[in-house]
Design an enzyme around this catalytic site. Structure first.
Site, PDB file in Angstrom:
ATOM      1  N   SER A  91     -30.137   8.925 -17.126  1.00 29.72           N
ATOM      2  CA  SER A  91     -31.478   9.525 -17.180  1.00 29.72           C
ATOM      3  C   SER A  91     -31.413  11.005 -17.548  1.00 29.72           C
ATOM      4  CB  SER A  91     -32.172   9.374 -15.823  1.00 29.72           C
ATOM      5  OG  SER A  91     -32.074   8.055 -15.359  1.00 29.72           O
TER       6      SER A  91
HETATM    7  N1  SAH Z   1     -28.798   6.522 -12.235  1.00 26.53           N
HETATM    8  C1  SAH Z   1     -28.132   6.063 -13.419  1.00 26.53           C
HETATM    9  C2  SAH Z   1     -29.111   5.539 -14.437  1.00 26.53           C
HETATM   10  C3  SAH Z   1     -28.692   4.229 -14.987  1.00 26.53           C
HETATM   11  S1  SAH Z   1     -29.913   3.370 -15.921  1.00 26.53           S
HETATM   12  C4  SAH Z   1     -27.198   7.122 -13.971  1.00 26.53           C
HETATM   13  O1  SAH Z   1     -27.176   8.233 -13.430  1.00 26.53           O
HETATM   14  O2  SAH Z   1     -26.478   6.848 -14.913  1.00 26.53           O
HETATM   15  C5  SAH Z   1     -30.459   2.173 -14.768  1.00 26.53           C
HETATM   16  C6  SAH Z   1     -29.470   1.165 -14.320  1.00 26.53           C
HETATM   17  O3  SAH Z   1     -30.180   0.201 -13.530  1.00 26.53           O
HETATM   18  C7  SAH Z   1     -28.785   0.348 -15.408  1.00 26.53           C
HETATM   19  O4  SAH Z   1     -27.408   0.555 -15.329  1.00 26.53           O
HETATM   20  C8  SAH Z   1     -29.154  -1.109 -15.111  1.00 26.53           C
HETATM   21  O5  SAH Z   1     -28.122  -2.027 -15.341  1.00 26.53           O
HETATM   22  C9  SAH Z   1     -29.485  -1.021 -13.631  1.00 26.53           C
HETATM   23  N2  SAH Z   1     -30.299  -2.091 -13.100  1.00 26.53           N
HETATM   24  C10 SAH Z   1     -31.367  -2.722 -13.647  1.00 26.53           C
HETATM   25  N3  SAH Z   1     -31.821  -3.686 -12.825  1.00 26.53           N
HETATM   26  C11 SAH Z   1     -31.030  -3.668 -11.717  1.00 26.53           C
HETATM   27  C12 SAH Z   1     -30.963  -4.423 -10.513  1.00 26.53           C
HETATM   28  N4  SAH Z   1     -31.819  -5.413 -10.254  1.00 26.53           N
HETATM   29  N5  SAH Z   1     -30.015  -4.114  -9.600  1.00 26.53           N
HETATM   30  C13 SAH Z   1     -29.118  -3.125  -9.830  1.00 26.53           C
HETATM   31  N6  SAH Z   1     -29.111  -2.386 -10.945  1.00 26.53           N
HETATM   32  C14 SAH Z   1     -30.052  -2.643 -11.881  1.00 26.53           C
END
Ligand code: SAH
Length: 256
Positions: free
Chosen positions: A93
């Site tokens: 993000s």
């Molecule tokens: N906070 C992260 C942002 C990652 S993007 C960072 O700092 O990099 C959001 C993430 O949510 C993705 O990796 C995606 O795979 C995950 N995601 C989506 N649905 C999910 C679920 N039901 N449980 C766990 N992770 C999930």
């Protein structure tokens, strides 16, 4: 003479606002061995300019080396206010969004938060920032490849109290409940009941949620429009506040 940037009038703790460094003097990140603190201070200054006031959040953002969480080809963009690909179709993000959400999550708390649940570990960046703001961080990711990447990224940092979990975050993580705060980095159609159940009374949840289809049908789930939602759990029930439009990857169920 160059005008000095204005500093926010309210600085609640001892965090000293970093001086902005002219771009020409900033060492652009070139590799993992760089001294990136000047570039990070510039980023923090921009966050302050965007209205982030929480000194604990600003300090945490200035401590975590975002360039260590992105692909080497993207290191030069690591401190720009942009989301970047982290593999498997997911993104880290934008710093502006991370700090905004963490400021909302902390809600001006005087000290550290207690146990926090993060849904969507991704590359582990936000979990690292959270580790400076909470005593325990439970971060859950559904994609094994990213769960492992986050583990590699965080290993050398030796952060205390960070638990990386592989699982479906839509179910929350009952073993760590109740949580003082819950933050989601992926947006679904609604806030799963499990998250509300696992939030402590007095706790706060911050998550992107798909905006419903308005009566004219022009904007709906298909367009991917999401709003940032803050939910406060009280002994009387939950209070929900819908804030600005945001763009997050979708919340999906199951493991992959
Ligand atoms: N906070 C992260 C942002 C990652 S993007 C960072 O700092 O990099 C959001 C993430 O949510 C993705 O990796 C995606 O795979 C995950 N995601 C989506 N649905 C999910 C679920 N039901 N449980 C766990 N992770 C999930």
């Amino acid at each position: 003479m160059k005008q000095r940037p204005t500093f926010p009038a309210r600085m609640e703790t001892s965090f000293v606002a970093p001086k902005p460094v002219p771009l020409a003097q900033v060492n652009q990140p070139e590799g993992l061995g760089m001294d990136s603190s000047a570039v990070r201070q510039r980023m923090v200054h921009k966050l302050m300019g965007q209205g982030v006031r929480d000194t604990q959040v600003l300090e945490a953002m200035s401590r975590v080396e975002r360039h260590r969480f992105v692909d080497s080809a993207l290191v030069n963009q690591a401190y720009e206010d942009t989301s970047l690909p982290i593999g498997l179709g997911q993104t880290i993000s934008k710093p502006g969004v991370v700090s905004r959400m963490l400021e909302l999550l902390r809600n001006g708390a005087p000290g550290k938060l207690g146990r926090v649940l993060e849904i969507g570990t991704g590359c582990g960046y936000q979990a690292a920032v959270l580790s400076h703001l909470a005593t325990e961080v439970y971060s859950i990711e559904r994609l094994r490849g990213l769960h492992e990447k986050a583990r590699d990224n965080l290993r050398h940092l030796r952060l205390k109290g960070v638990h990386l979990l592989l699982g479906d975050g839509m179910l929350g993580y009952p073993s760590g409940a109740p949580y003082a705060a819950i933050i989601a980095a992926a947006g679904g159609q609604a806030i799963p009941q499990a998250w509300i159940d696992q939030l402590a009374v007095g706790g706060r949840l911050v998550a992107p949620v798909a905006m419903g289809m308005p009566p004219d049908g022009r904007r709906g789930a298909g367009s991917g429009a999401q709003a940032l939602v803050v939910m406060d759990k009280t002994s009387q029930g939950v209070r929900q506040t819908v804030l600005e439009t945001v763009h997050f990857v979708p919340l999906k169920s199951g493991l992959a």
